[in-house]
Design a protein around this motif. Sequence first.
Motif, PDB file in Angstrom:
ATOM      1  N   LEU A 101      48.101  50.284  35.378  1.00  0.00           N
ATOM      2  CA  LEU A 101      47.128  50.977  36.199  1.00  0.00           C
ATOM      3  C   LEU A 101      45.883  50.018  36.536  1.00  0.00           C
ATOM      4  CD1 LEU A 101      47.403  54.476  34.223  1.00  0.00           C
ATOM      5  CD2 LEU A 101      48.688  53.829  36.553  1.00  0.00           C
ATOM      6  N   VAL A 102      45.896  49.282  37.186  1.00  0.00           N
ATOM      7  CA  VAL A 102      45.026  48.043  37.461  1.00  0.00           C
ATOM      8  C   VAL A 102      43.939  48.347  38.285  1.00  0.00           C
ATOM      9  CG1 VAL A 102      46.458  46.502  36.618  1.00  0.00           C
ATOM     10  CG2 VAL A 102      46.290  46.909  38.948  1.00  0.00           C
ATOM     11  N   LYS A 103      43.955  49.541  39.102  1.00  0.00           N
ATOM     12  CA  LYS A 103      42.848  49.847  39.882  1.00  0.00           C
ATOM     13  C   LYS A 103      41.711  50.075  39.326  1.00  0.00           C
ATOM     14  CE  LYS A 103      41.905  52.720  43.780  1.00  0.00           C
ATOM     15  NZ  LYS A 103      42.103  53.743  44.676  1.00  0.00           N
ATOM     16  N   GLY A 104      40.487  49.324  39.688  1.00  0.00           N
ATOM     17  CA  GLY A 104      39.306  49.538  38.961  1.00  0.00           C
ATOM     18  C   GLY A 104      39.171  48.658  37.877  1.00  0.00           C
ATOM     19  N   ARG A 105      40.271  48.003  37.173  1.00  0.00           N
ATOM     20  CA  ARG A 105      40.041  47.178  36.197  1.00  0.00           C
ATOM     21  C   ARG A 105      39.686  45.483  36.508  1.00  0.00           C
ATOM     22  NH1 ARG A 105      41.701  50.613  32.090  1.00  0.00           N
ATOM     23  NH2 ARG A 105      43.631  51.985  32.524  1.00  0.00           N
ATOM     24  N   SER A 115      39.662  39.774  40.875  1.00  0.00           N
ATOM     25  CA  SER A 115      39.466  40.743  41.379  1.00  0.00           C
ATOM     26  C   SER A 115      37.844  41.116  41.873  1.00  0.00           C
ATOM     27  CB  SER A 115      39.975  41.930  40.539  1.00  0.00           C
ATOM     28  OG  SER A 115      39.244  42.077  39.634  1.00  0.00           O
ATOM     29  N   VAL A 116      37.804  42.120  42.753  1.00  0.00           N
ATOM     30  CA  VAL A 116      36.489  42.357  43.179  1.00  0.00           C
ATOM     31  C   VAL A 116      35.742  43.301  42.222  1.00  0.00           C
ATOM     32  CG1 VAL A 116      35.135  43.658  45.073  1.00  0.00           C
ATOM     33  CG2 VAL A 116      37.141  42.501  45.858  1.00  0.00           C
ATOM     34  N   VAL A 163      45.447  38.290  33.480  1.00  0.00           N
ATOM     35  CA  VAL A 163      45.314  39.067  32.430  1.00  0.00           C
ATOM     36  C   VAL A 163      44.670  40.261  33.088  1.00  0.00           C
ATOM     37  CG1 VAL A 163      45.216  37.685  30.522  1.00  0.00           C
ATOM     38  CG2 VAL A 163      43.118  37.942  31.955  1.00  0.00           C
ATOM     39  N   VAL A 164      44.501  41.187  32.329  1.00  0.00           N
ATOM     40  CA  VAL A 164      43.634  42.514  32.882  1.00  0.00           C
ATOM     41  C   VAL A 164      42.827  42.808  31.608  1.00  0.00           C
ATOM     42  CG1 VAL A 164      43.667  44.789  33.397  1.00  0.00           C
ATOM     43  CG2 VAL A 164      45.256  43.485  34.376  1.00  0.00           C
ATOM     44  N   LEU A 165      41.565  42.901  31.729  1.00  0.00           N
ATOM     45  CA  LEU A 165      40.553  43.041  30.582  1.00  0.00           C
ATOM     46  C   LEU A 165      40.456  44.663  30.412  1.00  0.00           C
ATOM     47  CD1 LEU A 165      37.621  40.903  31.503  1.00  0.00           C
ATOM     48  CD2 LEU A 165      39.415  40.567  29.960  1.00  0.00           C
TER      49      LEU A 165
END
Length: 167
Positions: free
Chosen positions: A48-52, A75-76, A100-102
């Motif tokens: 669920l990467v939206k907004g991350r 990402s923006v 990666v995703v934070l």
Amino acid sequence: MPATASSARQVSVSALRFGRLAAMGALAALILFAGVWGSWGTAQHVMLVKGREQGTVRVTSCSGDMCSGPFTPTSVGARARARVEIAQPVAVRKGRTYDVVLKPGTADAVRSGPAGTLYAWLPLGGALLLASVVVAGGMRLTRAAWVLAGCGVALLTGAFLAVSAGS
């Protein structure tokens, strides 16, 4: 009278069989729930990467079970950071760059992409294997057990291959 004793025995055997199936079914469901629960803590960030904040990290140092390096956003809304950490560095090598995703509000990074997704679901793979033993032995449902075991092996093997190929 012998017919009554025989039917009472059949009823008790049926009740015991139902009890065993219910108990083993509940145990198998609990094992699978625990696998999903154990996986979801990491998988939610990867899936669920939206907004991350998404980006890459170039690993510059590793010590113990942590690796770290600078974060470059892709990402923006993400901001560059001088240092983020990747916990449990599976197939992470110093000098390599990883997507990666934070985790929100932290400097903790989780590998993203197919390798990160499959790695996040490893606890579920182990739970599938364990539940297959319960289903086969306790419930005597060998076909269902083989399906569970096959899914668990496929998940574990896929994660191993994806993480190994990405490093």
